[in-house]
Design an enzyme around this catalytic site. Structure first.
Site, PDB file in Angstrom:
ATOM      1  N   GLY A 202      -2.500  -0.043  14.803  1.00 57.21           N
ATOM      2  CA  GLY A 202      -2.598  -1.191  13.937  1.00 57.21           C
ATOM      3  C   GLY A 202      -1.216  -1.715  13.574  1.00 57.21           C
ATOM      4  O   GLY A 202      -0.204  -1.022  13.732  1.00 57.21           O
ATOM      5  N   CYS A 203      -1.166  -2.948  13.080  1.00 57.94           N
ATOM      6  CA  CYS A 203       0.120  -3.557  12.738  1.00 57.94           C
ATOM      7  C   CYS A 203       0.774  -2.871  11.543  1.00 57.94           C
ATOM      8  O   CYS A 203       1.962  -2.526  11.586  1.00 57.94           O
ATOM      9  CB  CYS A 203      -0.058  -5.054  12.494  1.00 57.94           C
ATOM     10  SG  CYS A 203      -1.453  -5.491  11.424  1.00 57.94           S
ATOM     11  N   TYR A 204       0.021  -2.663  10.462  1.00 57.65           N
ATOM     12  CA  TYR A 204       0.590  -1.986   9.302  1.00 57.65           C
ATOM     13  C   TYR A 204       1.072  -0.574   9.662  1.00 57.65           C
ATOM     14  O   TYR A 204       2.191  -0.190   9.294  1.00 57.65           O
ATOM     15  CB  TYR A 204      -0.428  -1.911   8.169  1.00 57.65           C
ATOM     16  CG  TYR A 204      -0.653  -3.198   7.413  1.00 57.65           C
ATOM     17  CD1 TYR A 204       0.397  -3.866   6.779  1.00 57.65           C
ATOM     18  CD2 TYR A 204      -1.931  -3.750   7.301  1.00 57.65           C
ATOM     19  CE1 TYR A 204       0.186  -5.045   6.072  1.00 57.65           C
ATOM     20  CE2 TYR A 204      -2.158  -4.922   6.599  1.00 57.65           C
ATOM     21  CZ  TYR A 204      -1.098  -5.570   5.980  1.00 57.65           C
ATOM     22  OH  TYR A 204      -1.311  -6.734   5.287  1.00 57.65           O
TER      23      TYR A 204
END
Length: 344
Positions: free
Chosen positions: A147-149
């Site tokens: 995921g990006c986070y």
């Protein structure tokens, strides 16, 4: 040439994959799928692709898998497991959804609200944080793209935890993302008037990227960790900045953290450590696969601050997916990803 299919080509991450792969010297795009847009040309969905020789959008059952070597799966969370489980075994797959990121199926069910539908396949999936799982990714058939986070949090934290320079039980991650992270589907919370001229936290103490972050950090420490993670929505299209607050351990200084990160990422093409006391900015990584990291000493004794800026659609999604694809096919990691950031 590697014959590639993109499943879910009509979304933001699908469009980014096309943008990168249409110029990739070893890729030929042979199939693009979309559900509601099946039967349309991709240039009617994303006019920036007008004039390129790209396949028509089709539904997944229409794809001739005998003519495909590799798949990027950019489908919504919760819909990908059964699709990938039904694909032929000869395909190499990079999945951009969250469906194979959590290694424990029970943990997946807890956070995503339903039982994992391909638990045997989950055992095969390799987590795709490229700079830290390079050897596993190179041998994998199925890669779970992070995921990006988690990408923006794990890149600065992992080397410091492994070096014992920070207190693993005192980590605060204050992260902010552009609206494209919510996807392209029409949602009230993503409307212009709901987002512009404002800033707000969401998923407080309940965001699904929390357990993903903790899984990888816990693996690094060899014991369970819990972090304080809060995401915020920013009134911008793309970009992500994670501000991370840590307590120093074993007499370490903030300069020691900077030195450890400098050593760890000295030879990485896409992770750039800025001079000590320099803050990264999302505008300086826009449309690139770069992650920029900054380190500061806190005014509070014994504490330091880390900052990591990425483009959520690139290093946080499609760019890292292509980086992993390159590894899986024994290609240079930078192939197709040499774009500089766009500024202004």
């Amino acid at each position: 040439m590697i014959r590639v299919a993109i499943l879910g080509a009509s979304g933001y991450t699908g469009a980014e994959l096309i943008r990168l792969l249409v110029r990739h010297p070893r890729v030929r795009l042979v199939a693009l799928t979309a559900d509601r847009k099946a039967g349309s040309g991709i240039d009617t969905v994303f006019p920036q692709f007008y004039g390129y020789d790209l396949p028509m959008l089709v539904s997944i059952p229409e794809v001739d898998w005998s003519g495909v070597d590799a798949v990027f799966c950019a489908l919504p969370h919760g819909t990908t497991q059964e699709v990938i489980a039904a694909l032929p075994a000869h395909l190499k797959i990079v999945d951009l959804s969250a469906d194979f990121r959590l290694t424990d199926p029970a943990e997946y069910a807890k956070w995503y609200g339903h039982e994992h539908r391909a638990p045997e396949l989950q055992k095969e999936a390799v987590y795709g944080l490229t700079e830290h799982y390079r050897e596993r990714i190179a041998k994998a058939r199925l890669v779970a793209n992070p995921g990006c986070y988690p990408t923006s949090a794990q890149l600065p934290l992992l080397p410091l935890l492994k070096a014992g320079l920070i207190d693993a039980d005192d980590i605060v991650i204050d992260a902010k993302s552009g609206v494209s992270g919510a996807g392209r589907a029409a949602k009230e919370g993503s409307l212009y008037c709901e987002v512009t001229e404002g800033l707000h936290p969401y998923g407080v103490a309940s965001h699904r990227h929390g357990p993903e972050i903790e899984q990888i950090l816990s693996e690094a420490m060899g014991r369970p960790l819990v972090v304080n993670f809060t995401p915020h929505l920013m009134p911008m299209s793309r970009g992500m900045l994670s501000s991370i607050y840590v307590r120093l351990a074993n007499g370490a200084s903030a300069q020691d953290l900077h030195a450890a990160l400098a050593e760890r990422y000295a030879h990485e093409d896409f992770v750039k450590l800025l001079p000590f006391g320099t803050a990264p900015q999302t505008r300086h990584v826009r449309a690139s696969n770069l992650a920029q990291i900054g380190v500061f000493a806190d005014r509070m004794k014994g504490r330091a601050m880390l900052f990591c800026a990425i483009d959520n659609l690139m290093k946080g999604a499609s760019g890292q997916a292509v980086q992993n694809f390159n590894l899986m096919h024994a290609l240079p990691e930078t192939m197709g990803l040499d774009q500089l950031a766009v500024f202004p």
